[in-house]
Motif scaffolding. Structure first.
Motif, PDB file in Angstrom:
ATOM      1  N   LEU A 181     -10.187  -7.550  -0.849  1.00  0.00           N
ATOM      2  CA  LEU A 181     -10.377  -6.147  -0.505  1.00  0.00           C
ATOM      3  C   LEU A 181     -11.134  -5.994   0.810  1.00  0.00           C
ATOM      4  O   LEU A 181     -10.824  -5.112   1.608  1.00  0.00           O
ATOM      5  CB  LEU A 181     -11.077  -5.413  -1.652  1.00  0.00           C
ATOM      6  CG  LEU A 181     -10.234  -5.354  -2.932  1.00  0.00           C
ATOM      7  CD1 LEU A 181     -10.982  -4.666  -4.047  1.00  0.00           C
ATOM      8  CD2 LEU A 181      -8.899  -4.641  -2.693  1.00  0.00           C
ATOM      9  N   GLU A 214      -1.843   3.811  -4.100  1.00  0.00           N
ATOM     10  CA  GLU A 214      -1.766   2.618  -4.933  1.00  0.00           C
ATOM     11  C   GLU A 214      -1.737   1.372  -4.057  1.00  0.00           C
ATOM     12  O   GLU A 214      -1.047   1.336  -3.046  1.00  0.00           O
ATOM     13  CB  GLU A 214      -0.473   2.711  -5.754  1.00  0.00           C
ATOM     14  CG  GLU A 214      -0.399   1.786  -6.911  1.00  0.00           C
ATOM     15  CD  GLU A 214       0.843   2.075  -7.731  1.00  0.00           C
ATOM     16  OE1 GLU A 214       0.794   2.979  -8.583  1.00  0.00           O
ATOM     17  OE2 GLU A 214       1.873   1.415  -7.501  1.00  0.00           O
ATOM     18  N   LEU A 215      -2.527   0.404  -4.447  1.00  0.00           N
ATOM     19  CA  LEU A 215      -2.553  -0.877  -3.733  1.00  0.00           C
ATOM     20  C   LEU A 215      -2.152  -1.960  -4.721  1.00  0.00           C
ATOM     21  O   LEU A 215      -2.715  -2.050  -5.804  1.00  0.00           O
ATOM     22  CB  LEU A 215      -3.968  -1.119  -3.209  1.00  0.00           C
ATOM     23  CG  LEU A 215      -4.298  -2.463  -2.583  1.00  0.00           C
ATOM     24  CD1 LEU A 215      -3.541  -2.667  -1.289  1.00  0.00           C
ATOM     25  CD2 LEU A 215      -5.791  -2.571  -2.318  1.00  0.00           C
ATOM     26  N   GLN A 216      -1.163  -2.761  -4.355  1.00  0.00           N
ATOM     27  CA  GLN A 216      -0.736  -3.849  -5.238  1.00  0.00           C
ATOM     28  C   GLN A 216      -0.983  -5.171  -4.528  1.00  0.00           C
ATOM     29  O   GLN A 216      -0.588  -5.335  -3.375  1.00  0.00           O
ATOM     30  CB  GLN A 216       0.744  -3.712  -5.574  1.00  0.00           C
ATOM     31  CG  GLN A 216       1.092  -2.461  -6.356  1.00  0.00           C
ATOM     32  CD  GLN A 216       2.528  -2.508  -6.876  1.00  0.00           C
ATOM     33  OE1 GLN A 216       2.896  -3.375  -7.644  1.00  0.00           O
ATOM     34  NE2 GLN A 216       3.335  -1.568  -6.442  1.00  0.00           N
ATOM     35  N   MET A 246     -10.524   4.184  -0.036  1.00  0.00           N
ATOM     36  CA  MET A 246     -11.045   3.180  -0.966  1.00  0.00           C
ATOM     37  C   MET A 246     -12.574   3.137  -0.945  1.00  0.00           C
ATOM     38  O   MET A 246     -13.193   3.087   0.092  1.00  0.00           O
ATOM     39  CB  MET A 246     -10.471   1.814  -0.614  1.00  0.00           C
ATOM     40  CG  MET A 246     -10.834   0.765  -1.643  1.00  0.00           C
ATOM     41  SD  MET A 246     -10.074  -0.792  -1.240  1.00  0.00           S
ATOM     42  CE  MET A 246      -8.457  -0.542  -1.906  1.00  0.00           C
ATOM     43  N   THR A 261      -5.745   0.208  -7.955  1.00  0.00           N
ATOM     44  CA  THR A 261      -5.599  -1.151  -7.426  1.00  0.00           C
ATOM     45  C   THR A 261      -5.043  -2.075  -8.500  1.00  0.00           C
ATOM     46  O   THR A 261      -5.727  -2.404  -9.472  1.00  0.00           O
ATOM     47  CB  THR A 261      -6.951  -1.673  -6.921  1.00  0.00           C
ATOM     48  OG1 THR A 261      -7.535  -0.649  -6.135  1.00  0.00           O
ATOM     49  CG2 THR A 261      -6.775  -2.900  -6.059  1.00  0.00           C
ATOM     50  N   THR A 269     -11.103 -11.314  -5.546  1.00  0.00           N
ATOM     51  CA  THR A 269     -10.824  -9.875  -5.418  1.00  0.00           C
ATOM     52  C   THR A 269     -11.673  -9.266  -4.307  1.00  0.00           C
ATOM     53  O   THR A 269     -11.171  -8.514  -3.462  1.00  0.00           O
ATOM     54  CB  THR A 269     -11.140  -9.164  -6.758  1.00  0.00           C
ATOM     55  OG1 THR A 269     -10.374  -9.780  -7.777  1.00  0.00           O
ATOM     56  CG2 THR A 269     -10.809  -7.695  -6.697  1.00  0.00           C
ATOM     57  N   GLU A 320      -5.247  -4.015 -13.799  1.00  0.00           N
ATOM     58  CA  GLU A 320      -5.788  -3.033 -12.842  1.00  0.00           C
ATOM     59  C   GLU A 320      -7.306  -3.155 -12.794  1.00  0.00           C
ATOM     60  O   GLU A 320      -7.956  -3.218 -13.838  1.00  0.00           O
ATOM     61  CB  GLU A 320      -5.379  -1.629 -13.293  1.00  0.00           C
ATOM     62  CG  GLU A 320      -5.530  -0.604 -12.211  1.00  0.00           C
ATOM     63  CD  GLU A 320      -4.917   0.731 -12.610  1.00  0.00           C
ATOM     64  OE1 GLU A 320      -5.611   1.735 -12.494  1.00  0.00           O
ATOM     65  OE2 GLU A 320      -3.747   0.747 -13.047  1.00  0.00           O
ATOM     66  N   LEU A 380      -6.787   2.338   4.270  1.00  0.00           N
ATOM     67  CA  LEU A 380      -7.501   2.327   3.000  1.00  0.00           C
ATOM     68  C   LEU A 380      -8.752   3.189   3.074  1.00  0.00           C
ATOM     69  O   LEU A 380      -9.757   2.901   2.448  1.00  0.00           O
ATOM     70  CB  LEU A 380      -7.863   0.882   2.622  1.00  0.00           C
ATOM     71  CG  LEU A 380      -6.686  -0.082   2.524  1.00  0.00           C
ATOM     72  CD1 LEU A 380      -7.159  -1.458   2.132  1.00  0.00           C
ATOM     73  CD2 LEU A 380      -5.667   0.409   1.518  1.00  0.00           C
ATOM     74  N   ILE A 426       0.859  -1.173   0.000  1.00  0.00           N
ATOM     75  CA  ILE A 426       0.000   0.000   0.000  1.00  0.00           C
ATOM     76  C   ILE A 426       0.892   1.219   0.000  1.00  0.00           C
ATOM     77  O   ILE A 426       1.682   1.421   0.912  1.00  0.00           O
ATOM     78  CB  ILE A 426      -0.931   0.016   1.220  1.00  0.00           C
ATOM     79  CG1 ILE A 426      -1.895  -1.164   1.104  1.00  0.00           C
ATOM     80  CG2 ILE A 426      -1.718   1.308   1.295  1.00  0.00           C
ATOM     81  CD1 ILE A 426      -2.248  -1.769   2.391  1.00  0.00           C
TER      82      ILE A 426
END
Lengths: 206, 161
Positions: free
Chosen positions: A192, A10-12, B145, A74, A188, A65, B142, A4
């Protein structure tokens, strides 16, 4: 563990497709790569480190992405492992830093023993990395549902999803892209939600 | 055993150190990556190649060399070097979680790249350490988000669904 980056919002995330040899792990990635709808430039190249006969030697890799998340860019990195028994060290390497797992099982009756062994192998390899499957989001995919020798889903559930907390499972015919996106979207979503829950927990502690 | 949360200050420092390395050693590009294959920071000319894929492959290569080290009972290989006809590549260990990748023209001496990277690797490691100590428990935030439609993170192209 996901990265993060608050500086770039950006989240990978790393998702690994695991399962027995010739079960359809690479086919899942090929189908995602061919059919996914993305904004311009958000779909990377599919890289396959494979033998001359198209068997995965090290891993397949697809950076992609997600479309539907506001606030964070993400980025998902999809990997497969080589399914053949001899490549166990390679599977351990690819599992490093994994955030979510898709276990691709082969639905054919004659492959059930391989499915079970591969699943046990996944649990063992996670242990070597101090990880526990119960703490990592994972989903099951029962691939090759179109074959005449496919075992009933209930039987596969009994073999592979028979634990206190059952995980989501999907029937699939990966080469026709059936069940591929359903599986990917579910892992996914689970990932998350896990991150957001952890994030909230950390906030409460601070 | 996890990467710390990085803030703008960290990324600025990474960019500064990598930029310094690239200009001093005449390298083409430099990246910081995580050992799981994630790209963290990059500096230089990336018009010719995809840095995301390079990061994944470099992490895999480095992991494989660690496997080989273990087979021959060598405690550690700290770098991987590939010499090419046009471009060469050096992957160096930074700390437990991260690596640095340097891409440089084949005519540039690998000795020079190693020499200049000797000073920049500890600086990178120090910045990661500072990031870890900044908020050791707060690895995730987050708040921004917003999963507006959690049913369709990935969709098939319209005419095929």
């Amino acid at each position: 563990m996901a990265i993060i980056n608050q500086a770039t919002k950006e989240l990978q995330v790393k998702i690994v497709y695991y399962g027995p040899a010739l079960g359809g792990k690479t086919t899942n990635l090929v189908q995602v790569h061919e059919h996914v709808q993305t904004a311009e430039g958000h779909k990377g190249k599919l890289v396959s480190l494979a033998t001359s006969s198209d068997r995965t030697l090290f891993f397949d890799f697809l950076p992609i992405e997600a479309m539907a998340i506001k606030g964070f860019k993400t980025k998902f990195q999809l990997y497969t492992v080589p399914g053949q028994v001899i490549y166990n060290t390679t599977r351990q390497l690819v599992l490093r830093g994994v955030d979510g797992i898709v276990f691709v099982a082969d639905s054919q009756y004659e492959k059930m023993e391989e499915n079970v062994k591969s699943f046990q192998n996944l649990e063992e390899n996670l242990k070597t990395l101090d990880l526990d499957l119960s703490e990592i989001p994972f989903v099951l995919q029962y691939n090759k549902r179109d074959l005449p020798s496919a075992a009933p889903v209930e039987y596969m559930e009994f073999l592979l999803n028979n634990r206190d907390v059952q995980v989501p499972s999907f029937g699939a015919t990966a080469h026709k892209c059936q069940g591929v996106f359903e599986t990917l979207n579910m892992i996914t979503r689970m990932l998350l939600h896990k991150f957001i829950n952890e994030s909230n927990r950390v906030k409460q502690l601070v | 055993m996890a990467l710390p949360q990085l803030i703008a200050e960290d990324i600025r420092e990474f960019d500064r150190v990598l930029g310094d390395l690239v200009s001093r050693s005449e390298a083409s590009a430099a990246l910081i990556i995580d050992k799981a294959g994630f790209l963290i920071a990059q500096t230089g000319d990336f018009s010719e190649f995809d840095s995301t894929t390079l990061a994944a492959l470099a992490a895999g290569t480095y992991a494989a060399t660690q496997g080989m080290a273990s087979v021959i009972s060598e405690p550690n290989f700290t770098c991987v070097y590939q010499q090419g006809e046009n471009l060469s590549l050096l992957v160096r260990n930074v700390d437990l979680e991260t690596l640095m990748v340097v891409v440089f023209k084949a005519h540039v001496s690998v000795g020079a790249v190693k020499y200049f990277s000797n000073t920049c690797v500890p600086q990178l490691a120090l910045q990661f350490q500072a990031a870890s100590q900044r908020n050791p428990n707060g690895k995730l935030d987050l708040a921004m988000m917003n999963m507006e439609d959690s049913s369709g993170f990935f969709r098939k192209v319209a005419d095929e669904s």
